[in-house]
Design a protein around this motif. Structure first.
Motif, PDB file in Angstrom:
ATOM      1  N   SER A  78       0.983  -1.213   0.001  1.00  0.00           N
ATOM      2  CA  SER A  78      -0.012   0.138  -0.114  1.00  0.00           C
ATOM      3  C   SER A  78       0.736   1.289   0.005  1.00  0.00           C
ATOM      4  O   SER A  78       0.660   2.233  -0.661  1.00  0.00           O
ATOM      5  CB  SER A  78      -1.135   0.112   1.391  1.00  0.00           C
ATOM      6  OG  SER A  78      -0.345   0.117   2.289  1.00  0.00           O
TER       7      SER A  78
ATOM      8  N   LEU B 180      -7.211   3.348  -2.701  1.00  0.00           N
ATOM      9  CA  LEU B 180      -6.058   3.364  -3.014  1.00  0.00           C
ATOM     10  C   LEU B 180      -5.502   2.301  -3.871  1.00  0.00           C
ATOM     11  O   LEU B 180      -4.556   2.325  -4.835  1.00  0.00           O
ATOM     12  CB  LEU B 180      -4.976   3.169  -1.726  1.00  0.00           C
ATOM     13  CG  LEU B 180      -4.703   4.148  -0.784  1.00  0.00           C
ATOM     14  CD1 LEU B 180      -4.006   3.895   0.425  1.00  0.00           C
ATOM     15  CD2 LEU B 180      -4.090   5.390  -1.715  1.00  0.00           C
TER      16      LEU B 180
ATOM     17  N   GLU C 220       0.931   4.388  -2.597  1.00  0.00           N
ATOM     18  CA  GLU C 220       1.100   5.657  -2.557  1.00  0.00           C
ATOM     19  C   GLU C 220       2.114   6.708  -2.906  1.00  0.00           C
ATOM     20  O   GLU C 220       2.075   7.786  -2.807  1.00  0.00           O
ATOM     21  CB  GLU C 220       0.690   5.971  -0.943  1.00  0.00           C
ATOM     22  CG  GLU C 220      -0.467   5.283  -0.359  1.00  0.00           C
ATOM     23  CD  GLU C 220      -0.444   5.918   0.994  1.00  0.00           C
ATOM     24  OE1 GLU C 220       0.339   6.335   1.751  1.00  0.00           O
ATOM     25  OE2 GLU C 220      -1.843   5.318   1.559  1.00  0.00           O
TER      26      GLU C 220
ATOM     27  N   GLN D 110      -5.252  12.371  -0.375  1.00  0.00           N
ATOM     28  CA  GLN D 110      -4.599  11.733  -1.406  1.00  0.00           C
ATOM     29  C   GLN D 110      -5.701  11.994  -2.786  1.00  0.00           C
ATOM     30  O   GLN D 110      -5.182  12.368  -3.827  1.00  0.00           O
ATOM     31  CB  GLN D 110      -4.549  10.276  -1.674  1.00  0.00           C
ATOM     32  CG  GLN D 110      -3.459   9.816  -0.304  1.00  0.00           C
ATOM     33  CD  GLN D 110      -4.016   9.586   1.009  1.00  0.00           C
ATOM     34  OE1 GLN D 110      -5.125  10.150   1.141  1.00  0.00           O
ATOM     35  NE2 GLN D 110      -3.439   8.647   1.722  1.00  0.00           N
TER      36      GLN D 110
ATOM     37  N   ARG E 171      -3.097   4.247  -8.153  1.00  0.00           N
ATOM     38  CA  ARG E 171      -1.830   4.383  -8.898  1.00  0.00           C
ATOM     39  C   ARG E 171      -1.657   4.835 -10.161  1.00  0.00           C
ATOM     40  O   ARG E 171      -0.745   5.756 -10.360  1.00  0.00           O
ATOM     41  CB  ARG E 171      -1.206   2.806  -8.720  1.00  0.00           C
ATOM     42  CG  ARG E 171       0.186   2.703  -9.203  1.00  0.00           C
ATOM     43  CD  ARG E 171       1.224   3.579  -8.403  1.00  0.00           C
ATOM     44  NE  ARG E 171       2.903   3.487  -8.843  1.00  0.00           N
ATOM     45  CZ  ARG E 171       3.381   2.553  -8.437  1.00  0.00           C
ATOM     46  NH1 ARG E 171       3.291   1.802  -7.557  1.00  0.00           N
ATOM     47  NH2 ARG E 171       4.839   2.832  -8.944  1.00  0.00           N
TER      48      ARG E 171
END
Length: 412
Positions: A31, A153, A35, A142, A157
């Motif tokens: 993860s 998440l 990020e 984010q 990407r």
């Protein structure tokens, strides 16, 4: 699968977010990899803030060079021309201004002018009152810096690999200015400002400025060390979930990072399996930004006392991390005297061993006198940027918390 709620508590800049990233690195490294691109604008923001603080201090001491844009200039300001810089040099200014700093000041002021736009994008327009500075974000920040607001998440990407216009603009400007930044950072006057503590840079500032040639590249992707060094102040409470296995038993850890707003802690207290309290030992010569009369070490003691006395926490395991041991050691080696800021320290030797033990003993004494349940206190000296040492502590702390939790629910 059993669930455990673990709270990270401590004052702002105590290392809570860095500890959360260390947990993520150990238990959920994939993860963190997903990020990774999202931390690029945060790194940029840390660099711009450091440059601005240094330039503002220069202007405060010697006056802004005539004809040079201010570090407080608005985003989009035009870069100064050579004729403007030459004209500025010809005007009578403070003779202490080294002539080689004038063009650097002008160039970097135009770079720093992008800080507000980048901060606004990262924070989603959040404004913090009481004169506090820096970028403040809420959980889910984010999504604010991905073009299609991808979330969760697992989907982020590809989107994160396409930075926003502001991030790209700052990245290009950094790339073109890296030589000037390095020259500015190494200038004797700047080194003197830093060494005499005329301005208190964030602890990550030197790391990023020392690595400016690596960071200011068009294909830059933050390293794990970069991510651990970044400073990003969070508002409210953020939750992180980790699945861990201890002794063949699966646990889901819900790790709560409480971002400075102390009134927000209360709703999470009652069901907490454990509290990890972080106290930054290196902050003995610093004062709260929101109240410059309060020493940060004193504030940590008061906060820890309140936690020990809170009846809602009586069943939660209590872990104390005396953090930033590496920075404490460096400060003491440079001659900073503890008794100048902590009068009760008296004439004790100004060594790392004596100072760290003094702080540890004070917290232990507070726990013995004030803790409502007289539960054990697990104490560790930590340096959150040391990956290997911190992860060894994480394993130790995790196993201790889980053993206590298993015993409390009759699994041992």
């Amino acid at each position: 699968m059993y669930s455990s709620l673990v709270m990270l508590l401590g004052q702002a800049e105590s290392g809570k977010s860095t500890l959360q990233k260390q947990f993520q690195l150990y238990y959920s490294s994939q993860s963190l990899d997903r990020e990774r691109p999202l931390w690029r604008p945060i790194v940029y923001s840390n660099i711009l803030k450091a440059l601005r603080m240094l330039m503002v201090e220069l202007d405060r001491q010697y006056g802004a060079p005539p004809g040079s844009p201010s570090p407080e200039a608005t985003p989009g300001s035009s870069p100064p021309t050579d004729s403007v810089i030459m004209a500025a040099s010809a005007i009578s200014i403070d003779p202490r201004w080294p002539s080689d700093l004038l063009p650097l000041h002008a160039t970097l002021a135009s770079l720093v002018a992008h800080e507000d736009a980048l901060a606004s994008e990262l924070s989603g327009g959040i404004k913090v009152s009481r004169g506090q500075s820096g970028v403040y974000v809420r959980a889910g920040w984010q999504t604010l810096i991905t073009p299609n607001r991808a979330w969760p998440l697992t989907d982020i990407r590809d989107s994160a690999d396409r930075p926003t216009t502001v991030t790209n603009q700052v990245g290009r400007t950094l790339c073109g200015s890296q030589g000037k930044i390095a020259e500015f950072w190494s200038h004797p006057m700047i080194r003197r400002i830093v060494s005499t503590k005329r301005v208190r840079l964030e602890e990550s500032a030197a790391f990023f400025l020392d690595n400016i040639h690596r960071i200011a590249q068009t294909e830059y992707s933050p390293s794990t060390e970069d991510i651990l060094h970044v400073r990003l102040q969070t508002l409210g409470v953020t939750e992180h979930s980790f699945d861990i296995d201890i002794g063949g038993i699966a646990f889901n850890w819900l790790l709560y990072d409480v971002g400075g707003a102390r009134h927000a802690w209360v709703p999470y207290f009652e069901d907490a399996t454990a509290i990890i309290f972080l106290a930054p030992m290196s902050a003995f010569d610093q004062y709260l930004e929101e109240d410059p009369r309060v020493n940060r070490i004193d504030d940590s003691f008061q906060l820890f006392t309140a936690i020990c006395q809170n009846k809602l926490l009586s069943k939660a395991a209590l872990v104390l991390m005396l953090n930033k041991a590496d920075l404490l050691r460096k400060k003491l080696e440079t001659g900073t005297r503890v008794r100048k800021y902590i009068s009760s320290y008296g004439d004790r030797p100004n060594t790392y061993e004596e100072v760290s033990e003094y702080f540890r003993a004070h917290f232990i004494q507070t726990h013995r006198r004030k803790d409502v349940s007289q539960r054990p206190l697990y104490t560790h000296f930590t340096s959150m940027l040391d990956i290997r040492a911190t992860q060894a502590i994480i394993v130790n702390v995790g196993e201790s918390i889980m053993r206590l939790h298993m015993a409390s629910v009759g699994l041992s």
